[in-house]
Scaffold this motif. Sequence first.
Motif, PDB file in Angstrom:
ATOM      1  N   UNK A  35       0.829  -1.215   0.000  1.00  0.00           N
ATOM      2  CA  UNK A  35       0.000   0.000   0.000  1.00  0.00           C
ATOM      3  C   UNK A  35       0.863   1.264   0.000  1.00  0.00           C
ATOM      4  N   UNK A  36       0.213   2.407  -0.139  1.00  0.00           N
ATOM      5  CA  UNK A  36       0.896   3.697  -0.086  1.00  0.00           C
ATOM      6  C   UNK A  36       1.197   4.012   1.379  1.00  0.00           C
ATOM      7  N   UNK A  37       2.489   4.200   1.677  1.00  0.00           N
ATOM      8  CA  UNK A  37       2.873   4.473   3.068  1.00  0.00           C
ATOM      9  C   UNK A  37       4.036   5.452   3.141  1.00  0.00           C
ATOM     10  N   UNK A  38       4.125   6.312   2.124  1.00  0.00           N
ATOM     11  CA  UNK A  38       5.186   7.308   2.134  1.00  0.00           C
ATOM     12  C   UNK A  38       4.770   8.452   1.222  1.00  0.00           C
ATOM     13  N   UNK A  39       5.540   9.535   1.256  1.00  0.00           N
ATOM     14  CA  UNK A  39       5.275  10.660   0.375  1.00  0.00           C
ATOM     15  C   UNK A  39       5.676  10.298  -1.048  1.00  0.00           C
ATOM     16  N   UNK A  40       5.255  11.122  -2.009  1.00  0.00           N
ATOM     17  CA  UNK A  40       5.533  10.829  -3.410  1.00  0.00           C
ATOM     18  C   UNK A  40       7.020  10.833  -3.720  1.00  0.00           C
ATOM     19  N   UNK A  41       7.789  11.660  -3.005  1.00  0.00           N
ATOM     20  CA  UNK A  41       9.219  11.763  -3.301  1.00  0.00           C
ATOM     21  C   UNK A  41      10.055  11.314  -2.078  1.00  0.00           C
ATOM     22  N   UNK A  42      10.309  10.020  -1.931  1.00  0.00           N
ATOM     23  CA  UNK A  42      10.039   8.916  -2.835  1.00  0.00           C
ATOM     24  C   UNK A  42       9.697   7.681  -2.017  1.00  0.00           C
ATOM     25  N   UNK A  43       8.985   6.706  -2.573  1.00  0.00           N
ATOM     26  CA  UNK A  43       8.573   5.551  -1.773  1.00  0.00           C
ATOM     27  C   UNK A  43       9.664   4.529  -1.520  1.00  0.00           C
ATOM     28  N   UNK A  44      10.797   4.654  -2.221  1.00  0.00           N
ATOM     29  CA  UNK A  44      11.924   3.741  -1.998  1.00  0.00           C
ATOM     30  C   UNK A  44      13.227   4.466  -2.347  1.00  0.00           C
ATOM     31  N   UNK A  45      14.368   3.938  -1.919  1.00  0.00           N
ATOM     32  CA  UNK A  45      15.649   4.576  -2.264  1.00  0.00           C
ATOM     33  C   UNK A  45      15.904   4.460  -3.770  1.00  0.00           C
ATOM     34  N   UNK A  46      15.950   5.588  -4.448  1.00  0.00           N
ATOM     35  CA  UNK A  46      16.103   5.568  -5.899  1.00  0.00           C
ATOM     36  C   UNK A  46      17.479   5.079  -6.330  1.00  0.00           C
TER      37      UNK A  46
END
Length: 265
Positions: free
Chosen positions: A185-196
């Motif tokens: 599910x969505x559990x973070x802000x848009x920038x960013x949901x994982x380490x890019x």
Amino acid sequence: MLTNSQSTPSADDMTQPHWPIRIITLESDAARRAPLMQRLDELGLTYELSFGIDGRAGLSPELEARIDRVAADRRRLRPLTDAEFACSMSHRKIYETIIARNEPGCIVLEDDAQVGPAFAAFVHSGAYAEFPMLLLDYGAAYVWRTPVPLGPGLVAHRLAQTPDLATGYTLDRTAAQALLRATDPVCNVADWPLPLEDLGAALVMPRLVGHPEKGVLSNIDAARLILEAQRRSKPRTRYLTTAYWRRFWAKKRALRLRDGPAQTG
């Protein structure tokens, strides 16, 4: 999705982007997106409007089922606003569209993005296809020191640590799949949901997309500021995590880039 009046391909397809340009916006924000649309028209670039989710008045039960407030609070050390969740879900729609349409990738702009001829030249170059993800706008960032040439006057630096800002970026299908998994599910802000940096993402120097000057609040800024005072101090247990020390040593070895002016003139 809506497309601008210049959506019919020309005889010379080199004047059109290889990947679609999508603008994340709200249906009610016609005035907000108008300057960007006008600029893209002037630059001869086609685009689509990707209507996002407006969370300013709360989230429906259906949308609540797609987010995890407890996990978000734990990750951000403060409650996320409904507008922040909605923004994340709006970006998630882009990832879903890439996968559903079996596209090789996409160029994403938020509706307050500022672009210019350098952005148009970059779009036409197709250089973005060589990277899983490129950040065209970013805040202060840590990057690895060896640049990769992108074309005249442009280089890409691989990320050592993920910066803020999702005003403008490119992503290929593989990156979209990874981001989609990270928002279920969505559990973070848009920038960013994982380490890019785990995706092999890079940023473009100089920046090709600008954003409003500080002091101009976005749709989610006002709501976020209400809750900012609730931010808790960071727990000492973070020192016991592998992720913390990986970020710590990456910063020590990386080059720090600050948020400079974008080529939007």
